[in-house]
Design a protein around this motif. Structure first.
Motif, mmCIF file in Angstrom:
data_model
loop_
_atom_site.group_PDB
_atom_site.id
_atom_site.type_symbol
_atom_site.label_atom_id
_atom_site.label_comp_id
_atom_site.label_asym_id
_atom_site.label_seq_id
_atom_site.Cartn_x
_atom_site.Cartn_y
_atom_site.Cartn_z
ATOM 1 N N LYS A 1 -55.520 46.207 3.396
ATOM 2 C CA LYS A 1 -56.540 47.129 2.886
ATOM 3 C C LYS A 1 -56.985 48.093 3.988
ATOM 4 O O LYS A 1 -57.056 49.300 3.779
ATOM 5 C CB LYS A 1 -57.745 46.348 2.365
ATOM 6 C CG LYS A 1 -58.836 47.234 1.778
ATOM 7 C CD LYS A 1 -60.130 46.506 1.499
ATOM 8 C CE LYS A 1 -59.962 45.292 0.643
ATOM 9 N NZ LYS A 1 -61.254 44.665 0.283
ATOM 10 N N GLN B 1 -54.336 50.746 4.818
ATOM 11 C CA GLN B 1 -54.301 51.811 3.812
ATOM 12 C C GLN B 1 -55.458 52.781 4.000
ATOM 13 O O GLN B 1 -55.285 53.998 3.958
ATOM 14 C CB GLN B 1 -54.339 51.208 2.405
ATOM 15 C CG GLN B 1 -53.097 50.458 2.023
ATOM 16 C CD GLN B 1 -53.260 49.663 0.737
ATOM 17 O OE1 GLN B 1 -54.361 49.437 0.247
ATOM 18 N NE2 GLN B 1 -52.136 49.219 0.178
ATOM 19 N N ILE B 2 -56.647 52.238 4.226
ATOM 20 C CA ILE B 2 -57.824 53.093 4.387
ATOM 21 C C ILE B 2 -57.741 53.900 5.687
ATOM 22 O O ILE B 2 -57.964 55.110 5.696
ATOM 23 C CB ILE B 2 -59.117 52.253 4.360
ATOM 24 C CG1 ILE B 2 -59.292 51.571 2.997
ATOM 25 C CG2 ILE B 2 -60.332 53.123 4.662
ATOM 26 C CD1 ILE B 2 -60.375 50.516 2.977
ATOM 27 N N SER C 1 -55.793 57.144 6.064
ATOM 28 C CA SER C 1 -56.392 58.395 5.581
ATOM 29 C C SER C 1 -57.553 58.847 6.470
ATOM 30 O O SER C 1 -58.111 59.915 6.254
ATOM 31 C CB SER C 1 -56.873 58.235 4.139
ATOM 32 O OG SER C 1 -57.969 57.344 4.069
ATOM 33 N N CYS C 2 -57.920 58.047 7.472
ATOM 34 C CA CYS C 2 -59.031 58.382 8.365
ATOM 35 C C CYS C 2 -58.565 58.984 9.680
ATOM 36 O O CYS C 2 -59.225 59.848 10.244
ATOM 37 C CB CYS C 2 -59.853 57.127 8.690
ATOM 38 S SG CYS C 2 -60.577 56.301 7.264
ATOM 39 N N ALA D 1 -68.266 51.753 6.576
ATOM 40 C CA ALA D 1 -68.135 50.735 5.530
ATOM 41 C C ALA D 1 -69.479 50.065 5.289
ATOM 42 O O ALA D 1 -70.324 49.974 6.187
ATOM 43 C CB ALA D 1 -67.095 49.697 5.926
ATOM 44 N N VAL E 1 -65.958 52.035 1.571
ATOM 45 C CA VAL E 1 -65.738 52.869 2.749
ATOM 46 C C VAL E 1 -65.976 54.309 2.316
ATOM 47 O O VAL E 1 -65.413 54.761 1.317
ATOM 48 C CB VAL E 1 -64.312 52.716 3.322
ATOM 49 C CG1 VAL E 1 -64.086 53.696 4.462
ATOM 50 C CG2 VAL E 1 -64.078 51.292 3.795
ATOM 51 N N VAL F 1 -64.088 56.787 -0.013
ATOM 52 C CA VAL F 1 -62.659 56.718 0.266
ATOM 53 C C VAL F 1 -62.030 55.532 -0.458
ATOM 54 O O VAL F 1 -60.932 55.617 -0.987
ATOM 55 C CB VAL F 1 -62.409 56.609 1.785
ATOM 56 C CG1 VAL F 1 -60.943 56.443 2.098
ATOM 57 C CG2 VAL F 1 -62.988 57.814 2.498
ATOM 58 N N SER F 2 -62.747 54.420 -0.469
ATOM 59 C CA SER F 2 -62.218 53.197 -1.062
ATOM 60 C C SER F 2 -63.372 52.302 -1.473
ATOM 61 O O SER F 2 -64.414 52.300 -0.821
ATOM 62 C CB SER F 2 -61.334 52.467 -0.048
ATOM 63 O OG SER F 2 -60.926 51.221 -0.542
#
Length: 198
Positions: A29, A32-33, A36-37, A86, A115, A148-149
């Motif tokens: 997880k 993946q997050i 994109s950061c 988060a 997040v 974002v998530s």
């Protein structure tokens, strides 16, 4: 004698495998997050390796771990697209609790992990045309750019309760973002003064 130790070993192995599975899920997880950061375009042939350890879990460990990773990336000079924060929450007995502690996490409530990308609010100086957000010029908080998530687990909730949890987490992310930005600016200022003195 041998049977007793075998049971203990199996008990530890079972708990360990559950923890290992949870850690692997969290790692996937986070990967993946974080993809994109991090500003990967600046260093296309580079690889970022992150290793984490939880020393003490008093609750909301996944949010604390994620926020620690963001701070460590900034400290290491890894370029981020913005400040990502988060927040954890739980819905227990009809109430949304932010940044729950260990006891609240065990309360069999529905849990939420969010997040969010935050933007630093620019203060206006009273001159028309300058960038500013909101009507309060002295507002010392960040603005939520986007979620974002998010992950909701542990049960079913009405749509209104899900919305309330997400809104509470978003507000919590804005508040934590202010603290993280201050820490980042302080650290970067210290690093800048160190390099000037060399």
């Amino acid at each position: 004698g041998g049977g007793g130790s075998r049971k203990t070993t199996l008990g530890k192995s079972s708990a360990s495998s559950k923890s290992d599975r949870r850690n692997k899920e969290l790692a996937v997880k986070f990967e993946q997050i974080l993809s994109s950061c991090v500003d990967t375009k600046r260093y296309p042939r580079s690889e970022v390796y992150i290793s984490c350890a939880t020393m003490n879990d008093d609750g909301s460990a996944s949010a604390v771990l994620f926020n620690s990773i963001i701070l460590a990336l900034v400290d290491a000079g890894i370029p981020l697209l913005d400040v990502f924060v988060a927040m954890c929450a739980t819905r227990l007995d009809g109430e949304t609790l932010l940044d729950q502690n260990e006891v609240e996490e065990r309360g069999r409530g529905v849990e939420c992990f969010v997040v969010a990308e935050t933007k630093e609010k620019k203060k206006t100086d009273g001159v028309k045309g300058h960038i500013g957000f909101g009507s309060n010029e002295n507002n010392d908080s960040d603005g939520l750019q986007r979620i974002v998530s998010y992950d909701i687990s542990g049960g079913k909730l009405a749509l209104a309760a899900v919305d309330a949890m997400l809104r509470a987490c978003a507000k919590g992310c804005e508040e934590v973002s202010v603290v993280m930005r201050k820490a980042m600016k302080k650290r970067l200022a210290k690093l800048a003064s160190t390099t000037r003195n060399m």
